[in-house]
Design an enzyme around this catalytic site. Structure first.
Site, PDB file in Angstrom:
ATOM      1  N   ASP A   1      22.439  -2.973  18.875  1.00  0.00           N
ATOM      2  CA  ASP A   1      21.930  -1.618  19.051  1.00  0.00           C
ATOM      3  C   ASP A   1      22.840  -0.733  19.895  1.00  0.00           C
ATOM      4  OD1 ASP A   1      19.757  -1.960  17.517  1.00  0.00           O
ATOM      5  OD2 ASP A   1      18.350  -1.171  19.026  1.00  0.00           O
TER       6      ASP A   1
ATOM      7  N   ASP B   1      24.124   2.896  18.955  1.00  0.00           N
ATOM      8  CA  ASP B   1      23.906   4.064  19.808  1.00  0.00           C
ATOM      9  C   ASP B   1      25.214   4.777  20.121  1.00  0.00           C
ATOM     10  OD1 ASP B   1      21.270   3.457  19.763  1.00  0.00           O
ATOM     11  OD2 ASP B   1      21.219   2.519  21.742  1.00  0.00           O
TER      12      ASP B   1
ATOM     13  N   SER C   1      -4.659   6.026  -8.396  1.00  0.00           N
ATOM     14  CA  SER C   1      -5.080   4.901  -7.551  1.00  0.00           C
ATOM     15  C   SER C   1      -5.095   3.646  -8.422  1.00  0.00           C
ATOM     16  CB  SER C   1      -6.441   5.181  -6.943  1.00  0.00           C
ATOM     17  OG  SER C   1      -7.350   5.477  -7.960  1.00  0.00           O
ATOM     18  N   LEU C   2      -5.525   2.554  -7.835  1.00  0.00           N
ATOM     19  CA  LEU C   2      -5.514   1.268  -8.545  1.00  0.00           C
ATOM     20  C   LEU C   2      -6.939   0.785  -8.743  1.00  0.00           C
ATOM     21  CD1 LEU C   2      -2.752  -0.467  -6.410  1.00  0.00           C
ATOM     22  CD2 LEU C   2      -2.556   0.053  -8.843  1.00  0.00           C
TER      23      LEU C   2
ATOM     24  N   LYS D   1      -0.170  -5.309  -1.055  1.00  0.00           N
ATOM     25  CA  LYS D   1      -0.859  -4.023  -0.962  1.00  0.00           C
ATOM     26  C   LYS D   1      -0.865  -3.643   0.518  1.00  0.00           C
ATOM     27  CE  LYS D   1      -4.580  -1.293  -2.781  1.00  0.00           C
ATOM     28  NZ  LYS D   1      -4.949  -0.514  -1.594  1.00  0.00           N
TER      29      LYS D   1
ATOM     30  N   ASP E   1      -1.350  -1.726   3.942  1.00  0.00           N
ATOM     31  CA  ASP E   1      -2.475  -0.939   4.432  1.00  0.00           C
ATOM     32  C   ASP E   1      -1.943   0.218   5.273  1.00  0.00           C
ATOM     33  OD1 ASP E   1      -5.066  -0.287   4.550  1.00  0.00           O
ATOM     34  OD2 ASP E   1      -5.686  -1.925   5.867  1.00  0.00           O
TER      35      ASP E   1
ATOM     36  N   ARG F   1      -0.399  11.776  -0.339  1.00  0.00           N
ATOM     37  CA  ARG F   1      -1.034  11.662  -1.646  1.00  0.00           C
ATOM     38  C   ARG F   1      -2.144  12.700  -1.800  1.00  0.00           C
ATOM     39  NH1 ARG F   1      -5.585   8.696  -3.367  1.00  0.00           N
ATOM     40  NH2 ARG F   1      -5.498   8.215  -5.583  1.00  0.00           N
TER      41      ARG F   1
ATOM     42  N   GLU G   1       4.417   3.312   0.695  1.00  0.00           N
ATOM     43  CA  GLU G   1       3.352   3.293   1.693  1.00  0.00           C
ATOM     44  C   GLU G   1       3.973   3.380   3.085  1.00  0.00           C
ATOM     45  OE1 GLU G   1       0.366   3.177   0.376  1.00  0.00           O
ATOM     46  OE2 GLU G   1      -1.065   2.309   1.803  1.00  0.00           O
TER      47      GLU G   1
ATOM     48  N   TYR H   1       7.408   0.908   2.978  1.00  0.00           N
ATOM     49  CA  TYR H   1       7.831   0.078   1.853  1.00  0.00           C
ATOM     50  C   TYR H   1       7.610   0.906   0.602  1.00  0.00           C
ATOM     51  CZ  TYR H   1       8.612  -4.336   4.252  1.00  0.00           C
ATOM     52  OH  TYR H   1       9.114  -5.325   5.052  1.00  0.00           O
TER      53      TYR H   1
ATOM     54  N   LYS I   1       1.565  -5.613 -11.260  1.00  0.00           N
ATOM     55  CA  LYS I   1       1.924  -4.528 -12.183  1.00  0.00           C
ATOM     56  C   LYS I   1       2.616  -5.140 -13.384  1.00  0.00           C
ATOM     57  CE  LYS I   1       2.501  -1.376  -8.313  1.00  0.00           C
ATOM     58  NZ  LYS I   1       3.430  -0.714  -7.396  1.00  0.00           N
TER      59      LYS I   1
ATOM     60  N   LYS J   1      -7.903  -7.601  -3.964  1.00  0.00           N
ATOM     61  CA  LYS J   1      -8.136  -7.357  -2.540  1.00  0.00           C
ATOM     62  C   LYS J   1      -8.439  -8.651  -1.781  1.00  0.00           C
ATOM     63  CE  LYS J   1      -8.967  -3.474  -1.187  1.00  0.00           C
ATOM     64  NZ  LYS J   1      -9.421  -2.115  -1.475  1.00  0.00           N
TER      65      LYS J   1
ATOM     66  N   CYS K   1     -24.445 -22.244  36.932  1.00  0.00           N
ATOM     67  CA  CYS K   1     -24.730 -22.957  38.177  1.00  0.00           C
ATOM     68  C   CYS K   1     -25.361 -22.062  39.242  1.00  0.00           C
ATOM     69  CB  CYS K   1     -23.459 -23.610  38.722  1.00  0.00           C
ATOM     70  SG  CYS K   1     -22.276 -22.427  39.376  1.00  0.00           S
TER      71      CYS K   1
ATOM     72  N   CYS L   1     -16.996 -17.221  38.424  1.00  0.00           N
ATOM     73  CA  CYS L   1     -17.986 -18.031  39.114  1.00  0.00           C
ATOM     74  C   CYS L   1     -17.277 -18.684  40.287  1.00  0.00           C
ATOM     75  CB  CYS L   1     -18.520 -19.098  38.161  1.00  0.00           C
ATOM     76  SG  CYS L   1     -19.299 -20.471  39.025  1.00  0.00           S
TER      77      CYS L   1
ATOM     78  N   CYS M   1     -19.740 -26.289  39.356  1.00  0.00           N
ATOM     79  CA  CYS M   1     -20.309 -25.645  38.166  1.00  0.00           C
ATOM     80  C   CYS M   1     -20.050 -26.536  36.947  1.00  0.00           C
ATOM     81  CB  CYS M   1     -19.655 -24.278  37.982  1.00  0.00           C
ATOM     82  SG  CYS M   1     -20.186 -23.449  36.474  1.00  0.00           S
TER      83      CYS M   1
HETATM   84  S1  IVH Z   1       0.819   1.385  -6.777  1.00  0.00           S
HETATM   85  C1  IVH Z   1      -0.412   3.722 -10.230  1.00  0.00           C
HETATM   86  N1  IVH Z   1       1.586  -0.457  -5.072  1.00  0.00           N
HETATM   87  O1  IVH Z   1      -2.907   1.602  -2.731  1.00  0.00           O
HETATM   88  C2  IVH Z   1      -0.142   2.863  -9.059  1.00  0.00           C
HETATM   89  N2  IVH Z   1      -0.058   1.099  -4.348  1.00  0.00           N
HETATM   90  O2  IVH Z   1      -5.217   2.198  -4.602  1.00  0.00           O
HETATM   91  C3  IVH Z   1      -0.430   3.528  -7.790  1.00  0.00           C
HETATM   92  N3  IVH Z   1      -0.793   0.798  -2.040  1.00  0.00           N
HETATM   93  O3  IVH Z   1      -2.591   5.063  -3.094  1.00  0.00           O
HETATM   94  C4  IVH Z   1      -0.170   2.805  -6.575  1.00  0.00           C
HETATM   95  N4  IVH Z   1       0.512  -0.920  -1.570  1.00  0.00           N
HETATM   96  O4  IVH Z   1      -1.638   3.951  -0.996  1.00  0.00           O
HETATM   97  C5  IVH Z   1       0.781   0.598  -5.269  1.00  0.00           C
HETATM   98  N5  IVH Z   1       2.387  -2.127  -3.662  1.00  0.00           N
HETATM   99  C6  IVH Z   1       1.592  -1.068  -3.868  1.00  0.00           C
HETATM  100  C7  IVH Z   1       0.736  -0.570  -2.869  1.00  0.00           C
HETATM  101  C8  IVH Z   1      -0.079   0.517  -3.152  1.00  0.00           C
HETATM  102  C9  IVH Z   1      -0.404  -0.087  -1.097  1.00  0.00           C
HETATM  103  C10 IVH Z   1      -1.836   1.831  -1.867  1.00  0.00           C
HETATM  104  C11 IVH Z   1      -1.364   3.224  -2.149  1.00  0.00           C
HETATM  105  C12 IVH Z   1      -2.204   3.721  -3.255  1.00  0.00           C
HETATM  106  C13 IVH Z   1      -3.399   2.830  -3.216  1.00  0.00           C
HETATM  107  C14 IVH Z   1      -3.933   2.671  -4.617  1.00  0.00           C
END
Ligand code: IVH
Length: 672
Positions: free
Chosen positions: A35, A39, A84-85, A117, A119, A138, A175, A225, A292, A316, A413, A428, A434
């Site tokens: 580092d 720097d 979303s998924l 996935k 968080d 999003r 994410e 990521y 996927k 999940k 005790c 205690c 005790c």
């Molecule tokens: S793919 C069409 N890949 O999960 C595919 N989402 O429920 C759309 N997320 O809004 C998302 N890790 O915030 C994808 N490896 C991953 C993910 C991921 C986390 C979140 C993301 C998304 C939500 C979908």
């Protein structure tokens, strides 16, 4: 003029070099320079830019922070919606997903990319001609907020793509998250500032990204990521999602190493199990895995259903947080007498395990969270950590509840409970009078790293103490086969095994014996330092506080604890019986000339999985050479030993410029 040309050249060279090291560090997870050196490069660039302000460009690594605070975020509408998924909660949901795909595509087996996935929160990063021009949240999927200034402060997000084969226009999706360590440190700082605490890393990440002042975002440990794309113009689309991710990585975007390409359903289900087993050890929080369909043409054939693709699914994990009700609050007494309030909960399944108790830590914590009997609370069980009460849902508090007070006397005790200066815990004051402390002291004495007496578990010790068969440690060695066999859940065979284990434990090592005594704040490392320093029990026993302070690793508090322990006549008489009557013995500790202190004064931290030995074994080997082994990286750390899958400790060591050793290098060091 030529001076200016030279400056332009040097600035460019520095920027390239810094970007290259950012890539090694963030994307490949493989820093090449310490580092301090990074720097220095950064400061050189900063100085040159200060001398030549007209040469500053927005994509310079020095230009991450610096935008002025906003009054509100602009709206960004997503050209391609951020979907979303669909979720799977059981293996059969994934099986059905795979079946739908195989049927529709008329194939035996489909190929998937499996990802974690994460968080955190989803963001879109738009690159034009390789430069980051816009970042957005999003939002509702159709439009989100423009968080460009904030996203620019996240060092794992490149301001400029690498190479020369990136698409002219490219929208990357990923994410943004906060690591567990980062979250912990942030909340610690918030506590010190008296500021609001974040409930979990996801809230902390979202709260940090949605700051109107980018300087605040810059101070928050955010990372990313990337997991997909939106817009892509001016380049051929590869055949598969997996290939796309590889390209993204080559362009400098951070892709998780956990991403895998899998053939067929079974491999997907195995991946889930494998990730779940390691979930608690990952340096960040995940709430599942995502599958996927890999082939882009096949994805297109599957299409979408309402707001989610038919070609992907999130499987999940069981939630790590749940709601339940506090039925009662009890106080537990620990080995050293610490009184710990514990919430007795209506049984609830958290992270796949039924939870009925959760720690409330101490009076201070209890007051801070104001947990009351009857409250509905959030309980959390992260990995194998003891479940804890995170917070109360005040809206659901019944009427007529009262703040809980830890009793002023020990619930076991009846001795007075006292609070020592600067300590959160009430204790205690009954000591070994005790029964609760006696039970804990015996369990500690028998534990694996102490006398290692197998088969002496909690239920048995409770019975032995309750029936008055064991009052003091030496009584353990006087138990007969008949007495033991008569205890609940004991048979002749387990009784004999225990007698054998007790016999075996008579021959031990001096440092184990010292540790087994359970002197307050004398852990394994201190026990070993005491062994190496005093070498015999009589010398240790006679040591003054001053002499104790000469021992490596012993400060005033520990010295006082040790001296106090040996001043108590009861302790001295127990020691005498253990040695003289029971016959506990150990090989003589070698004289100073033979003691290997080759690593004295060095502090090691171990992280990740080692191949040739367990972390515990590595620790013992280091301790035996006089080194200190600590659980966390700080400026005082001399070396970080990083095994496979090293996590946040690695990052921290890197940040602090701590020397990082591979397992191979550790072996060499030990062999020297
Ligand atoms: S793919 C069409 N890949 O999960 C595919 N989402 O429920 C759309 N997320 O809004 C998302 N890790 O915030 C994808 N490896 C991953 C993910 C991921 C986390 C979140 C993301 C998304 C939500 C979908």
């Amino acid at each position: 003029m030529s001076e200016n040309v030279a400056a332009v050249k040097q600035i460019e060279r520095l920027r390239d070099e810094i970007n290259q090291h950012n890539y090694y560090y963030h994307v490949l997870d493989e820093p090449h320079i310490p580092d301090v050196e990074y720097d220095r490069l950064y400061q050189q660039l900063q100085a040159l830019e200060q001398q030549n302000p007209d040469l500053i460009t927005a994509d310079s690594p020095t230009q991450r922070v610096g935008a002025a605070p906003l009054s509100s975020f602009a709206e960004v509408s997503h050209e391609i919606p951020m979907l979303s998924l669909s979720n799977a909660f059981q293996a059969q949901d994934v099986t059905a997903f795979d079946q739908r795909i195989c049927q529709r595509l008329n194939t035996e087996q489909a190929c998937y990319t499996a990802e974690l996935k994460m968080d955190g929160l989803a963001v879109s990063l738009l690159y034009e001609s390789g430069l980051l021009v816009r970042a957005a949240t999003r939002g509702d999927g159709t439009s989100g907020e423009d968080v460009t200034a904030n996203v620019r402060t996240i060092s794992s997000i490149p301001l400029k793509l690498r190479g020369d084969d990136y698409p002219q226009r490219l929208e990357v999706r990923g994410e943004v998250y906060m690591s567990k360590q980062g979250f912990h440190d942030l909340n610690q700082r918030q506590t010190e500032l008296g500021a609001k605490l974040f409930a979990n890393p996801r809230n902390a990440a979202a709260g940090s990204l949605r700051q109107l002042d980018p300087a605040i975002t810059a101070s928050r440990p955010l990372s990313i990521y990337c997991y997909g794309i939106g817009i892509i113009e001016g380049a051929e689309l590869p055949e598969s999602h997996y290939q796309m991710l590889q390209s993204l990585r080559a362009w400098g975007l951070r892709i998780s190493d956990e991403t895998a390409r899998l053939a067929g359903l079974q491999a997907c289900l195995d991946y889930y199990q494998a990730v779940m087993r390691r979930r608690s050890q990952l340096p960040y929080e995940i709430d599942g895995v995502v599958y996927k369909l890999d082939d882009y043409a096949q994805q297109q054939e599957m299409g979408f259903i309402s707001r989610a693709p038919r070609w992907a699914i999130a499987y999940k994990f069981p939630p790590e947080e749940e709601l339940t009700r506090v039925e009662n609050i009890d106080v537990q007494v620990g080995r050293t007498g610490a009184l710990t309030p514990v919430a007795r909960l209506e049984a609830v399944k958290v992270g796949g395990v039924i939870v009925t108790n959760a720690t409330l830590h101490n009076q201070q914590e209890l007051e801070r969270k104001d947990v009351r009997i009857g409250d509905t609370v959030v309980v959390r069980r992260a990995g194998d950590v003891i479940p804890e009460v995170v917070r109360v849902i005040l809206e659901r508090r019944p009427e007529h509840t009262e703040p809980y007070q830890i009793p002023k006397t020990c619930p076991i005790c009846g001795s007075a409970a006292v609070r020592e200066e600067n300590q959160a815990a009430l204790r205690c004051s009954g000591g070994l009078v005790c029964p609760a402390q006696r039970i804990q002291a015996i369990l500690h004495f028998a534990s694996r790293k102490a006398m290692d007496i197998e088969g002496l578990g909690e239920k048995l010790v409770e019975q032995l103490v309750e029936r008055g068969l064991v009052n003091r440690l030496p009584d353990l060695y006087r138990l007969s086969l008949e007495q033991l066999a008569a205890m609940e859940r004991m048979g002749e065979k387990s009784a004999q095994n225990l007698i054998d284990a007790l016999q075996k434990s008579r021959s031990t090592r001096f440092n184990r014996f010292i540790y087994a005594l359970g002197i307050r704040e004398v852990g394994e490392a201190t026990a070993l330092s005491l062994t190496n320093h005093f070498k015999s029990l009589s010398r240790l026993q006679q040591a003054s506080e001053e002499e104790l302070l000469e021992v490596e690793d012993v400060g005033p508090v520990v010295a006082a604890n040790i001296a106090a322990f040996f001043r108590q006549s009861e302790n001295v008489s127990v020691l005498q019986s253990l040695v003289d009557e029971v016959g506990i013995h150990w090989p003589e500790v070698a004289g100073s000339d033979q003691t290997d202190a080759s690593l004295a004064g060095q502090t090691f931290v171990l992280t990740g999985t080692l191949e040739s030995f367990s972390r515990e074994q590595a620790k013992q080997l280091l301790l035996a050479r006089g080194a200190r082994v600590s659980g966390s990286v700080s400026a005082k750390t001399s070396y970080l030993v990083a095994g496979e899958n090293a996590g946040s400790k690695y990052d921290k060591a890197e940040k602090l410029g701590v020397t990082i050793l591979s397992e191979q290098q550790l072996l060499q060091l030990l062999a020297e």
